[in-house]
Motif scaffolding. Structure first.
Motif, short mmCIF file in Angstrom:
data_model
loop_
_atom_site.label_atom_id
_atom_site.label_comp_id
_atom_site.label_asym_id
_atom_site.label_seq_id
_atom_site.Cartn_x
_atom_site.Cartn_y
_atom_site.Cartn_z
N GLU A 193 -16.59 -16.44 57.14
CA GLU A 193 -17.48 -15.76 58.08
C GLU A 193 -16.87 -14.44 58.55
O GLU A 193 -15.72 -14.38 58.98
CB GLU A 193 -17.74 -16.65 59.29
N VAL A 194 -17.68 -13.39 58.48
CA VAL A 194 -17.27 -12.09 58.98
C VAL A 194 -17.69 -12.03 60.45
O VAL A 194 -18.88 -12.04 60.76
CB VAL A 194 -17.92 -10.94 58.18
N ASN A 195 -16.68 -12.02 61.32
CA ASN A 195 -16.94 -12.04 62.75
C ASN A 195 -15.88 -11.16 63.41
O ASN A 195 -14.71 -11.53 63.50
CB ASN A 195 -16.87 -13.47 63.29
N GLU A 196 -16.30 -10.01 63.85
CA GLU A 196 -15.37 -9.03 64.42
C GLU A 196 -14.66 -9.56 65.66
O GLU A 196 -13.47 -9.34 65.85
CB GLU A 196 -16.13 -7.74 64.75
N SER A 197 -15.37 -10.30 66.51
CA SER A 197 -14.75 -10.79 67.75
C SER A 197 -13.67 -11.83 67.47
O SER A 197 -12.71 -11.96 68.24
CB SER A 197 -15.80 -11.36 68.70
N LEU A 198 -13.80 -12.58 66.37
CA LEU A 198 -12.76 -13.55 65.99
C LEU A 198 -11.72 -12.96 65.05
O LEU A 198 -10.71 -13.59 64.78
CB LEU A 198 -13.41 -14.78 65.34
N GLY A 223 -21.28 -4.64 62.73
CA GLY A 223 -20.74 -5.60 63.68
C GLY A 223 -21.45 -6.94 63.63
O GLY A 223 -21.14 -7.85 64.40
N ALA A 224 -22.43 -7.07 62.74
CA ALA A 224 -23.17 -8.32 62.61
C ALA A 224 -22.27 -9.42 62.07
O ALA A 224 -21.34 -9.16 61.30
CB ALA A 224 -24.37 -8.12 61.68
N ILE A 225 -22.56 -10.65 62.47
CA ILE A 225 -21.83 -11.81 61.93
C ILE A 225 -22.47 -12.17 60.60
O ILE A 225 -23.69 -12.31 60.49
CB ILE A 225 -21.90 -12.99 62.92
N LEU A 226 -21.62 -12.28 59.57
CA LEU A 226 -22.10 -12.59 58.23
C LEU A 226 -21.56 -13.97 57.83
O LEU A 226 -20.35 -14.18 57.83
CB LEU A 226 -21.65 -11.52 57.23
N PRO A 227 -22.46 -14.90 57.48
CA PRO A 227 -22.02 -16.26 57.16
C PRO A 227 -21.44 -16.36 55.75
O PRO A 227 -21.68 -15.50 54.90
CB PRO A 227 -23.31 -17.07 57.27
N VAL A 243 -23.41 -9.36 50.17
CA VAL A 243 -23.28 -8.11 50.90
C VAL A 243 -23.07 -6.96 49.94
O VAL A 243 -22.68 -7.16 48.78
CB VAL A 243 -22.10 -8.17 51.91
N LYS A 244 -23.33 -5.78 50.43
CA LYS A 244 -23.11 -4.56 49.65
C LYS A 244 -21.94 -3.81 50.28
O LYS A 244 -21.87 -3.66 51.50
CB LYS A 244 -24.36 -3.69 49.65
N VAL A 245 -21.04 -3.31 49.44
CA VAL A 245 -19.88 -2.56 49.91
C VAL A 245 -20.32 -1.14 50.25
O VAL A 245 -20.86 -0.43 49.41
CB VAL A 245 -18.76 -2.54 48.85
N VAL A 246 -20.10 -0.77 51.51
CA VAL A 246 -20.47 0.57 51.99
C VAL A 246 -19.32 1.54 51.77
O VAL A 246 -19.51 2.67 51.35
CB VAL A 246 -20.86 0.51 53.48
N ARG A 247 -18.09 1.08 52.07
CA ARG A 247 -16.90 1.90 51.85
C ARG A 247 -15.67 1.00 51.89
O ARG A 247 -15.77 -0.17 52.23
CB ARG A 247 -16.78 3.03 52.88
N VAL A 256 -18.79 -3.77 54.79
CA VAL A 256 -19.96 -4.29 54.10
C VAL A 256 -21.17 -4.33 55.01
O VAL A 256 -21.06 -4.26 56.24
CB VAL A 256 -19.68 -5.71 53.55
N THR A 257 -22.33 -4.47 54.39
CA THR A 257 -23.58 -4.66 55.09
C THR A 257 -24.37 -5.67 54.28
O THR A 257 -24.19 -5.76 53.05
CB THR A 257 -24.32 -3.31 55.24
N PRO A 258 -25.23 -6.46 54.91
CA PRO A 258 -26.02 -7.42 54.13
C PRO A 258 -26.79 -6.70 53.01
O PRO A 258 -27.32 -5.61 53.22
CB PRO A 258 -26.98 -8.02 55.16
N ALA A 259 -26.80 -7.32 51.84
CA ALA A 259 -27.41 -6.67 50.66
C ALA A 259 -28.88 -6.36 50.89
O ALA A 259 -29.37 -5.35 50.40
CB ALA A 259 -27.23 -7.55 49.43
#
Length: 146
Positions: free
Chosen positions: A94-99, A118-122, A127-131, A139-142
């Motif tokens: 899980e992608v979770n910035e706060s954790l 900053g979204a939580i991604l399960p 996802v798509k690589v932005v940079r 990343v951002t959701p695809a």
């Protein structure tokens, strides 16, 4: 005699600087110093010597610089990181910035992952690589990537 020593010193310093840098920055000034040295041998005034130095140096700079720029290799080989931008990856953790968590797999390689928004991604999200920033995929959701 003093002018001969001066222009000889300018020539030698120009050559030494050129040898140290190998960037074709001072070679024109070294050649200009040769022209001024010859003018000093002919007993021309220092103003004429200086004018010859400037004219020869600037002329060579203006003539050769564009030619060298055309010859210089302009192809830049992209790095592996550059090749990942725009590709899709799978979230492993899980992608979770706060954790401070987040891992993704791209082309069989595990990366640290951070959501661009900053979204939580399960896990298992596509996802798509932005940079790429260092060893992190941003990343951002695809389905949101454009």
């Amino acid at each position: 005699m003093g002018n001969l020593i001066f222009w000889g010193a300018v020539f030698v310093l120009g050559l030494i600087a050129e040898i140290m840098t190998l960037q074709l920055v001072t070679i024109w000034f070294a050649v200009g110093a040769v022209g001024a040295f010859i003018a000093a041998l002919m007993n021309l005034s220092f103003q004429w010597q200086l004018a010859i130095f400037v004219v020869v140096s600037v002329f060579l700079l203006l003539i050769t610089r564009p030619l060298l720029a055309a010859i210089r290799v302009k192809h830049v080989t992209p790095t592996n990181a550059d090749g990942t931008v725009g590709k899709t990856a799978v979230i492993l953790e899980e992608v979770n910035e706060s954790l401070g968590t987040g891992r993704a797999r791209l082309n069989g390689v595990d990366w640290m992952a951070v959501s661009e928004t900053g979204a939580i991604l399960p896990p298992d999200a596509i996802v798509k690589v932005v940079r790429v920033e260092g060893a992190k995929l941003i990343v951002t959701p695809a389905n949101e990537a454009s």
